[in-house]
Design an enzyme around this catalytic site. Sequence first.
Site, PDB file in Angstrom:
ATOM      1  N   ASN A  67     -23.186  -2.577 146.829  1.00 57.41           N
ATOM      2  CA  ASN A  67     -23.537  -1.742 145.677  1.00 57.41           C
ATOM      3  C   ASN A  67     -22.300  -0.913 145.368  1.00 57.41           C
ATOM      4  OD1 ASN A  67     -24.505   0.073 143.839  1.00 57.41           O
ATOM      5  ND2 ASN A  67     -25.976   1.060 145.217  1.00 57.41           N
TER       6      ASN A  67
ATOM      7  N   SER B 191     -24.442   4.023 155.107  1.00 54.32           N
ATOM      8  CA  SER B 191     -23.256   4.091 155.964  1.00 54.32           C
ATOM      9  C   SER B 191     -23.089   2.886 156.889  1.00 54.32           C
ATOM     10  CB  SER B 191     -23.252   5.398 156.766  1.00 54.32           C
ATOM     11  OG  SER B 191     -23.247   6.519 155.886  1.00 54.32           O
TER      12      SER B 191
ATOM     13  N   GLU C 203     -30.316   7.313 144.393  1.00 52.71           N
ATOM     14  CA  GLU C 203     -29.509   8.083 143.431  1.00 52.71           C
ATOM     15  C   GLU C 203     -30.168   8.074 142.054  1.00 52.71           C
ATOM     16  OE1 GLU C 203     -25.807   6.119 144.345  1.00 52.71           O
ATOM     17  OE2 GLU C 203     -25.850   7.086 146.311  1.00 52.71           O
TER      18      GLU C 203
ATOM     19  N   LYS D 168     -21.794   1.049 143.036  1.00 52.32           N
ATOM     20  CA  LYS D 168     -22.093   2.322 142.364  1.00 52.32           C
ATOM     21  C   LYS D 168     -21.148   2.482 141.169  1.00 52.32           C
ATOM     22  CE  LYS D 168     -24.076   3.922 146.639  1.00 52.32           C
ATOM     23  NZ  LYS D 168     -24.428   5.008 147.525  1.00 52.32           N
TER      24      LYS D 168
ATOM     25  N   GLU E  19     -33.264   2.509 152.674  1.00 52.83           N
ATOM     26  CA  GLU E  19     -32.063   3.343 152.652  1.00 52.83           C
ATOM     27  C   GLU E  19     -32.462   4.799 152.866  1.00 52.83           C
ATOM     28  OE1 GLU E  19     -28.668   1.197 150.405  1.00 52.83           O
ATOM     29  OE2 GLU E  19     -29.721   2.465 148.994  1.00 52.83           O
TER      30      GLU E  19
ATOM     31  N   GLY F  26     -23.823   7.489 152.158  1.00 47.06           N
ATOM     32  CA  GLY F  26     -22.546   8.116 151.835  1.00 47.06           C
ATOM     33  C   GLY F  26     -22.209   9.296 152.734  1.00 47.06           C
TER      34      GLY F  26
ATOM     35  N   HIS G 233     -33.017   2.793 143.474  1.00 46.12           N
ATOM     36  CA  HIS G 233     -32.029   3.398 144.375  1.00 46.12           C
ATOM     37  C   HIS G 233     -32.255   4.911 144.418  1.00 46.12           C
ATOM     38  CE1 HIS G 233     -28.297   4.749 146.141  1.00 46.12           C
ATOM     39  NE2 HIS G 233     -28.150   3.527 146.608  1.00 46.12           N
TER      40      HIS G 233
END
Length: 249
Positions: free
Chosen positions: A9, A212, A97, A11, A167, A173, A95
């Site tokens: 991904n 991560s 985010e 991003k 996730e 991250g 996701h």
Amino acid sequence: MRSKLVAGNWKMNGNLASNQALLKSLIPLLASVTRARCAVCVPYPYLAQTEQILRGQGISWGAQDVCEYEHGAYTGSVSAGMVADFGCRFAIVGHSERRALFGDTDAVVAKKFAAVLKVGLTPILCVGETLAERESGVMEQVIARQVDAVIAQSGAAALGQAVLAYEPVWAIGTGKTATPEQAQAVHAFIRGRVAEQDIRVADGLPILYGGSVKASNAAQLFAMADIDGGLIGGASLVAEEFAAICKAL
Ligand code: 13P
């Protein structure tokens, strides 16, 4: 046996020049990976470039989100049908985010999931808890709610054409990976939740871990019984690192 997948991904990263370099490096590096599928999910404007470079090379590609609507007056949005025009196989939905920063609710995510399926692509449905949710003991409730919303909209059988990604928000991250045991426990919980509706679908459902993942921790995560691959953020932007993760699977 469940299918295995490592998806990058990207991003909101990359540009024409860096994408070209990354994709061209991945082709020879991934040529020897035959027992797992590898994919990259790129920003919308680079789908055409990605299709042009990857077509026929044994690496799949996809989008990072889609609009829940098919077409019409939705300024700035991109439909599942549009990304399908560029040879995508996958589209990520839900996701964290998108959920946290752009207000995607469980209901919206469920509609996006259905929109992806409708055009014949494979949705990668992301679920996961925040640190506060984990620490306050509602982790399973949160994940069940996220999975159940999609089952309520599309039915459990629809998960037979999908990929799930666990996730944990606190691991994205941050450099802080879930331990293989922590991840395995949640993957088993998710599979069990789906099995309550449809055992066969649950058995065949690929569940990826994301948060991560690096070349140095991928093999231990992928060794767990219910972890069928990874959804990779930062490490997918470095060709050798991403290739090493794919090889670990
Ligand atoms: P990182 O691998 O950068 O933690 O990101 C994970 C992720 O969000 C993939 O979708």
